[in-house]
Design a protein around this motif. Sequence first.
Motif, PDB file in Angstrom:
ATOM      1  N   UNK A 212      29.911  70.657 120.521  1.00 22.86           N
ATOM      2  CA  UNK A 212      28.536  70.226 120.275  1.00 22.86           C
ATOM      3  C   UNK A 212      28.449  68.725 120.015  1.00 22.86           C
ATOM      4  N   UNK A 213      29.560  68.092 119.704  1.00 23.79           N
ATOM      5  CA  UNK A 213      29.573  66.644 119.458  1.00 23.79           C
ATOM      6  C   UNK A 213      29.649  65.845 120.755  1.00 23.79           C
ATOM      7  N   UNK A 214      29.933  66.516 121.870  1.00 24.80           N
ATOM      8  CA  UNK A 214      30.045  65.823 123.148  1.00 24.80           C
ATOM      9  C   UNK A 214      28.641  65.511 123.658  1.00 24.80           C
TER      10      UNK A 214
ATOM     11  N   UNK B 111      38.764  79.755 115.523  1.00 30.43           N
ATOM     12  CA  UNK B 111      38.971  79.026 116.771  1.00 30.43           C
ATOM     13  C   UNK B 111      37.643  78.823 117.499  1.00 30.43           C
ATOM     14  N   UNK B 112      36.833  79.862 117.565  1.00 34.73           N
ATOM     15  CA  UNK B 112      35.524  79.753 118.208  1.00 34.73           C
ATOM     16  C   UNK B 112      34.641  78.761 117.469  1.00 34.73           C
ATOM     17  N   UNK B 113      34.677  78.798 116.151  1.00 29.50           N
ATOM     18  CA  UNK B 113      33.882  77.877 115.337  1.00 29.50           C
ATOM     19  C   UNK B 113      34.302  76.423 115.590  1.00 29.50           C
ATOM     20  N   UNK B 114      35.594  76.184 115.646  1.00 34.36           N
ATOM     21  CA  UNK B 114      36.106  74.828 115.906  1.00 34.36           C
ATOM     22  C   UNK B 114      35.679  74.360 117.295  1.00 34.36           C
ATOM     23  N   UNK B 115      35.830  75.221 118.293  1.00 33.73           N
ATOM     24  CA  UNK B 115      35.464  74.834 119.654  1.00 33.73           C
ATOM     25  C   UNK B 115      33.968  74.573 119.787  1.00 33.73           C
TER      26      UNK B 115
ATOM     27  N   UNK C 278      47.266  70.365 117.075  1.00 28.86           N
ATOM     28  CA  UNK C 278      46.183  70.235 118.053  1.00 28.86           C
ATOM     29  C   UNK C 278      44.840  70.016 117.358  1.00 28.86           C
ATOM     30  N   UNK C 279      44.634  70.678 116.236  1.00 31.55           N
ATOM     31  CA  UNK C 279      43.384  70.498 115.496  1.00 31.55           C
ATOM     32  C   UNK C 279      43.282  69.083 114.953  1.00 31.55           C
ATOM     33  N   UNK C 280      44.403  68.517 114.474  1.00 34.76           N
ATOM     34  CA  UNK C 280      44.365  67.138 113.979  1.00 34.76           C
ATOM     35  C   UNK C 280      44.079  66.155 115.115  1.00 34.76           C
ATOM     36  N   UNK C 281      44.399  66.531 116.343  1.00 32.41           N
ATOM     37  CA  UNK C 281      44.124  65.672 117.495  1.00 32.41           C
ATOM     38  C   UNK C 281      42.638  65.550 117.773  1.00 32.41           C
ATOM     39  N   UNK C 282      41.883  66.534 117.368  1.00 35.11           N
ATOM     40  CA  UNK C 282      40.432  66.482 117.561  1.00 35.11           C
ATOM     41  C   UNK C 282      39.823  65.590 116.506  1.00 35.11           C
TER      42      UNK C 282
ATOM     43  N   UNK D 242      38.928  69.182 123.540  1.00 35.76           N
ATOM     44  CA  UNK D 242      38.696  70.215 122.535  1.00 35.76           C
ATOM     45  C   UNK D 242      39.359  71.533 122.941  1.00 35.76           C
ATOM     46  N   UNK D 243      39.545  71.718 124.234  1.00 40.96           N
ATOM     47  CA  UNK D 243      40.184  72.931 124.728  1.00 40.96           C
ATOM     48  C   UNK D 243      41.657  73.038 124.376  1.00 40.96           C
ATOM     49  N   UNK D 244      42.268  71.918 123.950  1.00 43.93           N
ATOM     50  CA  UNK D 244      43.693  71.958 123.584  1.00 43.93           C
ATOM     51  C   UNK D 244      43.970  72.966 122.481  1.00 43.93           C
ATOM     52  N   UNK D 245      43.062  73.092 121.537  1.00 45.23           N
ATOM     53  CA  UNK D 245      43.269  74.032 120.437  1.00 45.23           C
ATOM     54  C   UNK D 245      43.366  75.454 120.984  1.00 45.23           C
ATOM     55  N   UNK D 246      42.448  75.806 121.882  1.00 44.05           N
ATOM     56  CA  UNK D 246      42.457  77.152 122.464  1.00 44.05           C
ATOM     57  C   UNK D 246      43.692  77.365 123.335  1.00 44.05           C
TER      58      UNK D 246
END
Length: 150
Positions: free
Chosen positions: A38-40, A29-33, A146-150, A3-7
């Motif tokens: 939280x899904x982990x 970005x904070x919302x996405x992270x 990067x977002x699509x990778x999540x 998930x850190x890839x986006x940041x």
Amino acid sequence: MKEGNVAIVFAISCLVGTQVMTRSRLFVLTWILLGSTSCVAGEIHPVLIGIVLQLTSQLAECLRLVIADWLLSSGSLKLDPLSYTMCVAPACLVVLGVGNVLTWSPKIVADAMTWWLYLIPNACLAFALNVTIAILIKETSAVGCAITGI
């Protein structure tokens, strides 16, 4: 950690100049992270070598995305997706060739002859995937990819 890839991509993109930091982008970005983190779930037993290898591979992937973004849209070259794929393919071939030499076995040739019917479509699919990723980066950005990778 993925998930850190986006940041990481966003930070590198801001440093390179392909993205601009704004409050709204920082909020998104904070919302996405927060949402993806939280899904982990599950029990975690971190190992230092695993963390180092993961961070190294993440940094390399993020740099690749930002360089692709720069070459496809912001750079002086402004390559199209097929030209970008044609430029990247030889470097990938060299890396895979080194790996092949280091792990060479005479059985590889016999296996390739046996499985050629599956290898050809697989290679075509890999090529199509690389072109599709280049199109995605060109149309959105490295951060979008990067977002699509999540």
